[in-house]
Design an enzyme around this catalytic site. Structure first.
Site, PDB file in Angstrom:
ATOM      1  N   ASN A  16     -34.485 -19.611  48.645  1.00  0.00           N
ATOM      2  CA  ASN A  16     -34.821 -21.039  48.623  1.00  0.00           C
ATOM      3  C   ASN A  16     -34.836 -21.621  50.040  1.00  0.00           C
ATOM      4  OD1 ASN A  16     -32.141 -21.278  49.321  1.00  0.00           O
ATOM      5  ND2 ASN A  16     -31.618 -22.765  47.741  1.00  0.00           N
ATOM      6  N   VAL A  62     -31.921 -19.400  42.801  1.00  0.00           N
ATOM      7  CA  VAL A  62     -31.299 -18.521  41.792  1.00  0.00           C
ATOM      8  C   VAL A  62     -30.540 -19.283  40.709  1.00  0.00           C
ATOM      9  CG1 VAL A  62     -31.088 -16.371  43.106  1.00  0.00           C
ATOM     10  CG2 VAL A  62     -29.276 -18.111  43.278  1.00  0.00           C
ATOM     11  N   LEU A  91     -27.738 -11.468  46.938  1.00  0.00           N
ATOM     12  CA  LEU A  91     -27.132 -11.975  48.173  1.00  0.00           C
ATOM     13  C   LEU A  91     -27.264 -13.485  48.316  1.00  0.00           C
ATOM     14  CD1 LEU A  91     -27.409  -8.872  48.863  1.00  0.00           C
ATOM     15  CD2 LEU A  91     -27.666  -9.587  51.229  1.00  0.00           C
ATOM     16  N   ASN A 140     -27.601 -15.762  36.067  1.00  0.00           N
ATOM     17  CA  ASN A 140     -29.030 -15.515  35.855  1.00  0.00           C
ATOM     18  C   ASN A 140     -29.421 -14.093  36.263  1.00  0.00           C
ATOM     19  OD1 ASN A 140     -29.733 -18.000  34.766  1.00  0.00           O
ATOM     20  ND2 ASN A 140     -29.998 -18.943  36.775  1.00  0.00           N
ATOM     21  N   TYR A 191     -16.616 -21.693  47.807  1.00  0.00           N
ATOM     22  CA  TYR A 191     -17.140 -20.367  48.165  1.00  0.00           C
ATOM     23  C   TYR A 191     -16.233 -19.269  47.618  1.00  0.00           C
ATOM     24  CZ  TYR A 191     -18.958 -16.634  51.205  1.00  0.00           C
ATOM     25  OH  TYR A 191     -19.505 -15.472  51.691  1.00  0.00           O
ATOM     26  N   THR A 233     -19.524  -9.999  59.155  1.00  0.00           N
ATOM     27  CA  THR A 233     -20.591  -9.150  59.685  1.00  0.00           C
ATOM     28  C   THR A 233     -21.496  -9.983  60.584  1.00  0.00           C
ATOM     29  OG1 THR A 233     -20.477  -7.771  57.723  1.00  0.00           O
ATOM     30  CG2 THR A 233     -22.490  -7.618  59.017  1.00  0.00           C
TER      31      THR A 233
END
Ligand code: NAD
Ligand code: UDP
Ligand code: UDP
Length: 318
Positions: free
Chosen positions: A34, A59, A73, A99, A145, A175
């Site tokens: 998105n 999503v 992800l 979903n 989160y 990362t």
């Protein structure tokens, strides 16, 4: 065997690197994003590829596709962005994962969920093995989160147990690497942008808190190994991260050493619930996947700096 792959969050930092690796390996990739924190720029070089397709989609809304593998992800990863609209962050992890699991169930696809070291919260066990349940604040600024990712793991395990969905869960530790957004807001990109533009490095708190930094190529390699792993622990979470642990003051020193030793450090307040320490126990990934990271911090930072320098010089972010 060629797979039809769905990469949600594929226009983001890690998703775009995964798209590259899967296309190079001969797979078909549908990249879905998105563009909240990702950018078309990250996959621009793939747009004309006949095995690559890009879809603008959120999503949190259902979608019908026919695929063999799903990498889920989609989710903002930087505290600055996931706290911008925390309710949306919860929806992305909860409804988005639901979903994708519903889709995986319908088409019998294998699905890998991008989880996080944040499921360990401010850990009392150090380093963190997958068996540790964590110490997470359910009502703080990071909860949207952390708890969102924890429920996403719960959903994966229950879709596996109840519906036989072929799930994988990777717990990603910090990362970094090329293509991180210049305004991402996480520590590595902040320090590198600040150092390249001659600004003081912003160390939050006293800088004694630690993180373990994994270079993106190592991470992508671990994720791809987990996706094809068929052993008995395949549905269990796997930590993927680099066990090299650094304080934020040390990280600032390495960045200054690589870019400009004379740059000052500016201390700013420590955000609430900022974990004090973080280091992965990677015994499970090593044993099951034969995986260990190979790129040390200085080497990975040098590659990252080169990419950021080129993008800043090209005018990105202005
Ligand atoms: P990123 O912000 O670059 O990528 C996230 C991508 O998801 C972006 O392209 C964004 O536009 C997209 N997205 C966000 N919400 C969406 C929605 N509702 N629908 C569709 N797309 C959406 O971050 P990243 O570092 O590449 O992180 C990728 C994944 O890995 C995330 O799930 C993140 O939680 C996880 N992770 C990353 C790290 C890390 O250190 N990089 C650590 C732990 C976990
Ligand atoms: N879903 C989807 N694509 C599919 C199949 C399902 O987006 O191909 C969504 C569906 O809309 C639902 C979620 O996935 O919101 C969970 O689906 P599931 O079939 O497990 O549950 P149910 O639809 O019975 O609530
Ligand atoms: N941090 C910092 N300066 C910055 C950004 C972050 O000192 O400009 C610190 C932050 O407080 C945390 C660590 O660096 O202790 C890692 O932060 P990041 O947002 O990168 O990731 P996370 O906290 O989610 O691991």
């Amino acid at each position: 065997m060629t797979k039809r792959v769905l990469m949600t969050g594929g226009a983001g930092f890690l998703g775009s690197h995964l798209c590259d690796r899967l296309i190079a390996a001969g797979h078909e990739v549908v990249c879905l994003d998105n563009y909240f924190t990702g950018s078309k720029r990250n996959v621009e070089h793939l747009l004309d590829h006949r095995r690559f397709e890009l879809i603008r989609h959120d999503v949190t809304q259902p979608i019908l596709l026919e695929v063999d593998w799903i990498f889920n992800l989609a989710c903002p990863a930087s505290p600055v962005h996931y706290q911008f609209n925390p309710i949306k962050t919860v929806k992305t992890s909860v409804l988005g994962t639901l979903n994708m699991l519903g889709l995986a169930k319908r088409v019998k696809a294998r699905i890998l969920q991008a989880s996080t070291s944040e499921v360990y919260g401010d850990p009392e066990v150090h380093p963190q093995p997958e068996s540790y349940w964590g110490k997470v604040n359910p009502i703080g600024l990071r909860s949207c989160y952390d708890e969102g990712k924890r429920i996403a793991e719960t959903l994966c395990m229950d879709y596996n147990r109840a519906n036989g969905v072929d799930t994988r869960i990777v717990r990603i530790f910090n990362t970094y690497g090329p293509r991180m957004a210049l305004r991402d807001g996480r520590v590595v990109s902040n320090f590198v942008v600040q150092a390249l533009t001659g600004q003081p490095l912003t160390v939050y708190g006293d800088g004694a808190q630690t993180r373990s930094f994994c270079y993106c190529d190592d991470l992508v390699d671990g994720i791809l190994r987990l996706m094809v792993y068929e052993g008995p622990e395949r549905h269990e979470p796997h930590n993927i991260g680099n066990p090299g642990e650094f304080t934020m003051a040390e990280l600032a020193d390495v960045v200054r050493e690589l870019i400009d030793r004379d740059l000052p450090v500016r201390h700013e307040p420590l955000p609430s619930d900022d974990p004090r320490q973080r280091r992965p126990d990677i015994e499970r990934a090593t044993r099951n996947l034969g995986w260990t990271p190979s790129i040390p911090l200085r080497e990975g930072l040098a590659k990252t700096i080169e990419d950021f320098r080129r993008r800043i010089e090209a005018g990105e972010g202005r």
